[in-house]
Write an enzyme that holds these catalytic residues in place. Structure first.
Site, PDB file in Angstrom:
ATOM      1  N   ARG A  41      18.082   7.139   4.163  1.00 38.50           N
ATOM      2  CA  ARG A  41      16.626   7.215   3.810  1.00 38.50           C
ATOM      3  C   ARG A  41      16.432   7.145   2.024  1.00 38.50           C
ATOM      4  O   ARG A  41      15.430   6.309   1.501  1.00 38.50           O
ATOM      5  CB  ARG A  41      16.464   8.205   4.574  1.00 38.50           C
ATOM      6  CG  ARG A  41      15.239   8.517   4.276  1.00 38.50           C
ATOM      7  CD  ARG A  41      14.586  10.047   5.468  1.00 38.50           C
ATOM      8  NE  ARG A  41      13.367  10.200   5.379  1.00 38.50           N
ATOM      9  CZ  ARG A  41      13.034  11.213   4.658  1.00 38.50           C
ATOM     10  NH1 ARG A  41      13.855  12.024   3.162  1.00 38.50           N
ATOM     11  NH2 ARG A  41      11.857  12.153   4.570  1.00 38.50           N
TER      12      ARG A  41
ATOM     13  N   GLN B 255      12.560  17.741  -1.284  1.00 32.32           N
ATOM     14  CA  GLN B 255      12.366  17.663  -2.255  1.00 32.32           C
ATOM     15  C   GLN B 255      11.786  18.589  -2.782  1.00 32.32           C
ATOM     16  O   GLN B 255      10.579  18.842  -2.593  1.00 32.32           O
ATOM     17  CB  GLN B 255      11.839  15.359  -2.491  1.00 32.32           C
ATOM     18  CG  GLN B 255      13.716  14.838  -2.020  1.00 32.32           C
ATOM     19  CD  GLN B 255      13.416  13.911  -2.261  1.00 32.32           C
ATOM     20  OE1 GLN B 255      13.506  12.144  -1.586  1.00 32.32           O
ATOM     21  NE2 GLN B 255      12.881  13.131  -4.112  1.00 32.32           N
TER      22      GLN B 255
ATOM     23  N   HIS C 239       4.975   9.891   1.890  1.00 30.28           N
ATOM     24  CA  HIS C 239       4.453   9.641   3.256  1.00 30.28           C
ATOM     25  C   HIS C 239       3.029   9.679   3.063  1.00 30.28           C
ATOM     26  O   HIS C 239       1.283  10.267   2.340  1.00 30.28           O
ATOM     27  CB  HIS C 239       3.989  11.338   2.662  1.00 30.28           C
ATOM     28  CG  HIS C 239       5.816  12.149   3.136  1.00 30.28           C
ATOM     29  ND1 HIS C 239       5.754  11.906   4.362  1.00 30.28           N
ATOM     30  CD2 HIS C 239       6.280  12.897   2.454  1.00 30.28           C
ATOM     31  CE1 HIS C 239       7.305  12.807   4.196  1.00 30.28           C
ATOM     32  NE2 HIS C 239       7.311  13.543   2.409  1.00 30.28           N
TER      33      HIS C 239
ATOM     34  N   SER D 268       9.472  17.715   5.275  1.00 35.14           N
ATOM     35  CA  SER D 268       9.760  16.483   4.783  1.00 35.14           C
ATOM     36  C   SER D 268      11.303  15.954   5.079  1.00 35.14           C
ATOM     37  O   SER D 268      11.970  16.039   6.170  1.00 35.14           O
ATOM     38  CB  SER D 268       9.399  15.872   3.654  1.00 35.14           C
ATOM     39  OG  SER D 268       9.647  14.952   3.292  1.00 35.14           O
ATOM     40  N   LEU D 269      11.968  16.397   3.953  1.00 33.15           N
ATOM     41  CA  LEU D 269      13.855  15.798   4.579  1.00 33.15           C
ATOM     42  C   LEU D 269      14.259  16.540   5.044  1.00 33.15           C
ATOM     43  O   LEU D 269      15.489  16.204   5.705  1.00 33.15           O
ATOM     44  CB  LEU D 269      14.196  15.485   2.976  1.00 33.15           C
ATOM     45  CG  LEU D 269      16.062  15.255   2.742  1.00 33.15           C
ATOM     46  CD1 LEU D 269      16.102  14.133   3.442  1.00 33.15           C
ATOM     47  CD2 LEU D 269      16.367  16.383   1.930  1.00 33.15           C
TER      48      LEU D 269
ATOM     49  N   GLN E 255       7.596   9.956   9.465  1.00 33.53           N
ATOM     50  CA  GLN E 255       6.746  10.916   8.450  1.00 33.53           C
ATOM     51  C   GLN E 255       6.812  10.475   7.099  1.00 33.53           C
ATOM     52  O   GLN E 255       7.059  11.331   6.555  1.00 33.53           O
ATOM     53  CB  GLN E 255       7.774  12.378   8.983  1.00 33.53           C
ATOM     54  CG  GLN E 255       9.391  12.445   8.806  1.00 33.53           C
ATOM     55  CD  GLN E 255       9.985  12.906   7.728  1.00 33.53           C
ATOM     56  OE1 GLN E 255       9.835  12.537   6.910  1.00 33.53           O
ATOM     57  NE2 GLN E 255      10.348  14.160   8.208  1.00 33.53           N
TER      58      GLN E 255
END
Length: 623
Positions: free
Chosen positions: A114, A11, A193, A89-90, A241
């Site tokens: 998610r 993101q 996170h 991340s994503l 994560q």
């Protein structure tokens, strides 16, 4: 050695207009995404009429689709596949898609949920701290009143992202700017996170468990561990994560430590390309991670000491040696004195109380300290006979004992850590337990409904694994396994180690680790949690030792490669040696110092004779 990696952004990289050529190139997949999402992904990315592209619920599916289609375009254009994949991340979902973890529609469904879940998180914020190291950022947070702030991303040497409640992230700006940093608030509405995403993590895990995840056909580097994903049984890494830091700096540094790296970023923007240049200019300092015992150095360790964890303890362990061996008694007395300092009670009085001989040792404060004490005392016994390890292996709590033997922790600090860890567990994780199952781990994966209320805690050898969970759930599971003629045994522990059941102590435990004086290791230390040598002794490592699954079998497969070392089990029950007996009946030489059946002096003498023969054989072969 050179390597190549394709990386996928997370993101913040989204922008209106992204993916236009890809949507025209893959119309069938675009339609497939629309069916899963319930809206036009093309219109969202190219027109964004409602101005929602920057909202988490919509950003995540949009980025995944564009990145996944970008990957397919590269393959269709004939580009050679890289050695590994990674996503920030994503972006890790796109990396897993690239490695065959799931099909396109499944990937879209996963990131849709998610994004939806993360959009419901309580109001939070994130900020980038530029110009300070991770250690300095952590130091500033620890010394401030902002104890609700977590480190969320470690992107490069001096770009650290923090996460927390909105008011804290706004108020702490001067804490970092006065220390010389540039402070950049990120355009997000939640504390990604961080500890504030734990509920989201659990909800997403429950959702994701309804899907099938295929064995990976290529390397993927995990945000959570900065190490490779296992080929199978990896869902926990993907879900964790969400509430843990993205270790991008360490991930790329590990690749660079192995030689030249060619990186290609797939997806919108060039954020990861920019980070790669910064990491290449200033990579993280890491210790070597040998693939086997012989890879660490030219000097092969002839003897490796192993230390086990909870489940191996019993009242009276080492009692005969305490009476008859001066080295053992002296070390145990020292441990007893330290235990008294930290608890106000004796360690030895209850441990060697004959009236408790046949009772289970379930007091976690006493058992933690006793396992540490017996481990270092047996080490002292062998040292007095001239036997020193060339490397050490830790299994669960045994990793703390390994840290003492390798000089990373003082015995006092290790006692402090294990006593206070046990107190936290007693206060916050009551009602749990662990159970050993004599069956292949495939049984766990093939019968998800049977094991649905437990977590896989450890894999010991081909036909033995351990699960953790609530005690009543384990008791019910035991009955069902008995009906299937599968042997199982409840372990003498009252905490669900290596599972989400201990998550309540994470922040207090990490803070406890922060009070320790950690030194450089004098020996190679191999972790049954990570399957490698230990590279960093920080709160992340020690927390993962307590929380993450143990895979002793996989570690020993690696360590047995081209190795003629003798593995000495210094746990009180000889448990690890038993695992080797059944897991590697001809490959690994091993022995144990003591066991629960007594005759300690004789068993130590037998071990010393075995070690002498091994040493003589090694000299003969080397002549």
């Amino acid at each position: 050695m050179s390597s190549s990696i394709w990386v996928f952004p997370g993101q913040g990289s989204q922008h209106k207009g992204m993916g236009e050529a890809l949507f025209a190139r893959f119309p069938d997949l675009v339609n497939e995404a629309d069916e899963v999402l319930g809206y036009s992904i093309r219109e969202l990315c190219l027109e964004d009429l409602n101005g929602v592209l920057g909202e988490t619920e919509f950003t995540q599916p949009a980025l995944f689709v564009v990145s996944a289609l970008g990957l397919l375009a590269q393959r269709e254009d004939g580009l050679a596949a890289p050695q590994c994949y990674a996503g920030h991340s994503l972006g890790e979902f796109a990396a897993l898609f690239a490695a065959g973890a799931f099909d396109f529609a499944t990937g879209v469904a996963l990131v849709k949920e998610r994004g939806r879940l993360m959009s419901t998180a309580r109001r939070g914020a994130m900020a980038a701290v530029v110009g300070l190291t991770q250690a300095r950022v952590a130091e500033l947070i620890a010394g401030s009143a902002f104890n609700g702030i977590d480190i969320a991303n470690v992107n490069c040497a001096q770009q650290i992202v923090i996460s927390g409640l909105y008011d804290d992230i706004v108020a702490c700006e001067t804490l970092f700017t006065q220390a010389g940093a540039r402070y950049v608030k990120l355009n997000v509405s939640a504390a990604f996170h961080s500890r504030y995403m734990r509920d989201i993590e659990q909800q997403f895990k429950q959702f994701a468990q309804s899907f099938t995840f295929n064995p990976l056909n290529a390397r993927v580097i995990s945000n959570y561990t900065a190490l490779d994903y296992p080929q199978t049984d990896y869902l926990s890494l993907l879900t964790r994560q969400i509430s843990h830091p993205v270790r991008w700096y360490e991930s790329i540094s590990r690749l660079l430590a192995q030689g030249e790296v060619s990186q290609q970023e797939i997806g919108p923007g060039q954020v990861l390309t920019s980070l790669f240049a910064k990491i290449k200019a200033q990579p993280m300092t890491l210790s070597a991670e040998p693939k086997g015992l012989n890879a660490a150095s030219a000097a092969k360790p002839r003897v490796v000491f192993m230390y086990g964890g909870q489940g191996a303890q019993y009242y009276g362990m080492g009692a005969e040696l305490y009476r008859r061996n001066a080295a053992f008694r002296s070390q145990m007395d020292q441990c007893d004195a330290l235990y008294r300092q930290h608890t106000g009670h004796s360690l030895l009085e209850p441990l060697y109380d004959e009236t408790r001989r046949h009772l289970p040792l379930t007091d976690v404060v006493l058992s933690n300290a006793a396992l540490l004490s017996v481990g270092v005392s047996l080490t002292r016994v062998l040292g007095a006979e001239g036997v020193e390890p060339g490397a050490v292996v830790g299994y669960s709590l045994g990793e703390c004992i390994s840290a003492v033997v390798a000089g990373v922790l003082t015995l006092d600090d290790a006692m402090k850590l294990l006593v206070n860890q046990a107190r936290l567990l007693s206060e916050k994780t009551a009602g749990g337990g662990m159970m050993s199952v004599l069956a292949p781990v495939d049984h766990f994966h093939a019968h998800s409904a049977l094991y649905q209320h437990t977590e896989l805690a450890s894999i010991n050898f081909q036909k033995n694994f351990v699960v953790s969970g609530e005690l009543q759930r384990l008791a019910a599971l035991k009955e069902q396994l008995t009906q299937q003629q599968i042997i199982s045994m409840l372990l003498p522990v009252e905490q669900p180690f290596h599972s989400a059941g201990i998550a309540a102590i994470e922040q207090d435990f990490r803070a406890l680790v922060g009070t320790l004086a950690i030194q450089t290791s004098s020996l190679p230390v191999y972790s049954a949690m990570s399957g490698t040598s230990v590279a960093r002794w920080d709160d992340e490592y020690f927390w993962r030792v307590l929380r993450d699954r143990v895979d002793f079998f996989s570690l020993m497969k690696v360590l047995s490669e081209n190795s003629d070392a003798f593995f000495v089990d210094l746990s009180p029950s000889g448990t690890l040696s038993t695992f080797l007996k059944y897991g590697f009946p001809t490959l690994i030489q091993h022995g144990t110092a003591i066991n629960q059946f007594g005759r300690n002096v004789e068993s130590v003498s037998n071990l010393l004779n075995e070690l002498k023969k091994h040493s003589e054989q090694a000299v003969t072969e080397g002549a």
